[in-house]
Design a protein around this motif. Sequence first.
Motif, short mmCIF file in Angstrom:
data_model
loop_
_atom_site.label_atom_id
_atom_site.label_comp_id
_atom_site.label_asym_id
_atom_site.label_seq_id
_atom_site.Cartn_x
_atom_site.Cartn_y
_atom_site.Cartn_z
N ALA A 181 0.83 -1.21 0.00
CA ALA A 181 0.00 0.00 0.00
C ALA A 181 0.86 1.25 0.00
N LEU A 182 1.97 1.24 0.74
CA LEU A 182 2.87 2.39 0.74
C LEU A 182 3.57 2.54 -0.61
N ARG A 183 3.87 1.42 -1.25
CA ARG A 183 4.52 1.48 -2.55
C ARG A 183 3.61 2.10 -3.61
N LEU A 184 2.31 1.92 -3.47
CA LEU A 184 1.38 2.49 -4.44
C LEU A 184 1.35 4.02 -4.38
N ILE A 185 1.55 4.58 -3.19
CA ILE A 185 1.54 6.04 -3.05
C ILE A 185 2.95 6.55 -2.72
N ARG A 186 3.96 5.84 -3.21
CA ARG A 186 5.35 6.24 -2.95
C ARG A 186 5.65 7.62 -3.49
N ARG A 187 5.24 7.88 -4.71
CA ARG A 187 5.52 9.19 -5.31
C ARG A 187 4.73 10.29 -4.60
N GLU A 188 3.50 10.00 -4.17
CA GLU A 188 2.70 11.00 -3.47
C GLU A 188 3.29 11.36 -2.12
N LEU A 189 3.93 10.39 -1.46
CA LEU A 189 4.53 10.64 -0.15
C LEU A 189 5.96 11.18 -0.24
N GLY A 190 6.53 11.21 -1.44
CA GLY A 190 7.90 11.70 -1.60
C GLY A 190 8.94 10.70 -1.14
N LEU A 191 8.65 9.41 -1.26
CA LEU A 191 9.59 8.37 -0.85
C LEU A 191 10.46 7.94 -2.03
N PRO A 192 11.70 7.55 -1.78
CA PRO A 192 12.53 7.02 -2.87
C PRO A 192 12.00 5.68 -3.36
N GLU A 193 12.49 5.26 -4.50
CA GLU A 193 12.00 4.02 -5.08
C GLU A 193 12.37 2.80 -4.24
N ASP A 194 13.52 2.85 -3.60
CA ASP A 194 13.97 1.74 -2.75
C ASP A 194 13.78 2.09 -1.28
N PHE A 195 12.61 2.63 -0.91
CA PHE A 195 12.40 3.10 0.46
C PHE A 195 12.42 1.94 1.45
N ARG A 196 12.14 0.74 0.99
CA ARG A 196 12.18 -0.40 1.92
C ARG A 196 13.58 -0.63 2.46
N ASP A 197 14.58 -0.48 1.60
CA ASP A 197 15.96 -0.69 2.03
C ASP A 197 16.62 0.59 2.54
N SER A 198 16.28 1.72 1.90
CA SER A 198 16.96 2.97 2.23
C SER A 198 16.37 3.68 3.45
N ILE A 199 15.14 3.35 3.84
CA ILE A 199 14.51 4.03 4.98
C ILE A 199 14.08 3.04 6.05
N LEU A 200 13.29 2.03 5.68
CA LEU A 200 12.75 1.12 6.69
C LEU A 200 13.84 0.31 7.38
N LEU A 201 14.83 -0.16 6.63
CA LEU A 201 15.92 -0.93 7.23
C LEU A 201 17.00 -0.03 7.82
#
Length: 454
Positions: A181-201
Motif C-alpha cells: 500500500a505504501l509502494r502504491l503512493i510512494r511518489r505521493e509521499l515523496g519516498l525514494p524508489e527503494d524506500f524499503r531498504d533505504s529508509i525502513l531498514l
Amino acid sequence: MLGSLFSSHKVRTSESLKGVILQSVSSPLSEDFIGFGPFNLNTQKRWKKPVVTARTRLEDRTRDLRLDKLMSQLKRLKMIIKLQELMLNRRGPYVSLQLLSRWKNIVGLNVGPGVFVQKYPHIFQIFKHPLNRSLCCKVTPKMLNLIEDEAKVIKESELLAVQCLKKLLMMSTRGMLHIHALRLIRRELGLPEDFRDSILLKYPDDFRLVDLETVALVSRNENLAVAEVEKWREKEYKEKWLSEFETRYAFQINFPTGFKIEKGFREKLKNWQRLPYLKPYEKKDVIRVNTCGGVERFEKRAVGILHELLSLTIEKMVEVERLAHFRRDFGMEINIRELLLEHPGIFYISTKGNTETVFLREAYCKGCLIDPNPIYTVRRKMLDLLLLGCRNTRKLQPQNEMKDGHNNMVCNAVGEGPIDGDWVIPILECVDDKKDGGDPHDTNNTCEKDLNEL
C-alpha cells in the motif's frame, strides 16, 4: 335474444379493452403501450423513484474547473515521466523513434510517440543518427537537470519522510501497514524508489519489518500525534476568537464555485461540525461503529483520517482506488468514494485522466498549492516545461541545423556515450588538413596516429 347476445358481446369487448389499457398503464415499457386518453384519465400511474448511488453523485457533483484542468495536465506529465523512465533505463543516452512506437501501449498514448514527443521540444530532442540516418530521441538537458534535482531533494528530505511514515503507522489500528500500500503512493509521499531498504531498514529504532510486506512501528512519538486540522483549529480559535465548542471538532470548509446550498443544509453542516469523534492519533484497541458512538461519529473519524493522509502527501492528492488499500489498516470499513462525495467542502474528486483522484480542497487556490514544498517546486518546474509546448524555442538548437546531417553536429546532439562510427571523425579531420595546405605525405601517418589513440 339477439339483443341480449349483442349486449353481452359488448360487455366482453369493453372489459377486454379495459384490461388492455390497465395492462399497458401498469407496464409502460411493454410493446402495446397506450398513452393517456379519455378512457384512462382517472388511472393512477406510478413512477419509479430515482436511485441515488455513488455514480450518480459523482456525475451530479459541482465541478471545479481549475482542479480538473490541473489533473489533465498532470496526466500528460505522468506519461512523459513514464516515457523518460523507459528511455533512461536503456544503455545509451538516446533511443530510436521506431523503438518508441513499441511503448505506446505501455505509456498509454492515444497517438504515436513520435507525434507526442514533437509537441514538447523543451523535454525531448529529436535528431538523426550519424550512421543509419534514422530519427532518434533523447531527453533535453533541462529535463535531466530537473530529474536529478528531484532525486536530490527527495534524498535531502529523508527525515521528513521518516516522520511521515511514523505518522501513518501511528494512525493505524495495530501500528502496522502493508508495504504494498505504501509502494502504491510512494511518489505521493515523496519516498525514494527503494524506500524499503533505504529508509525502513536504515532506521531500526523506528521501524520493524514483520515480514517481507508488513512494517510495524517500534515506538510512538506523541510530539508527532498532532493532526494538521488541529493546528488550523488552534489558529482559528486564537485569531478569530471563536468558541471552543464551535472549533474543537470542526473542519475547514471550502465549497467550489457554483455549489448549490439546499434548504436545511447549513443546519446539518453546523451540527456535523460540532459532532465529537475519535481523532486520528487517538489510540483505541477496537474501532467499531458502536464504540465510536454511532455511524456519524464513525464516518467523521474516517474523514479525519483521510484528511490527515492527504495532508501528509506532497501534492495533497491521491488516487481513490489506492486509498482503498488502507481501509483495513486504518479501520475504515466504509465506502470511501461515497464518503468523499458526501463532503464536497473538504474533498474534491476529479475524473480527468481516466482515474478518480481526490484533492484536499483547502490546500489549493487557483489551481496551485498554497504552501509549496521543495519536491512540489521541482515537479512544478517540470509541468512548466510541459506547458511551454512549442513556445520559446529560439533558445533551442534551430531545426535547420539539426537537418544538415554533418557528423560533428550529430555527435554533439547525441551527447555523452560511445557510438559505432566514432573513427569517421579523425579521418575527416585528416582530409581537412590536406585541403588546408598541410603536407600530403604525412596524411597517412597522422591518420594512423589518430587510430592508435582511439
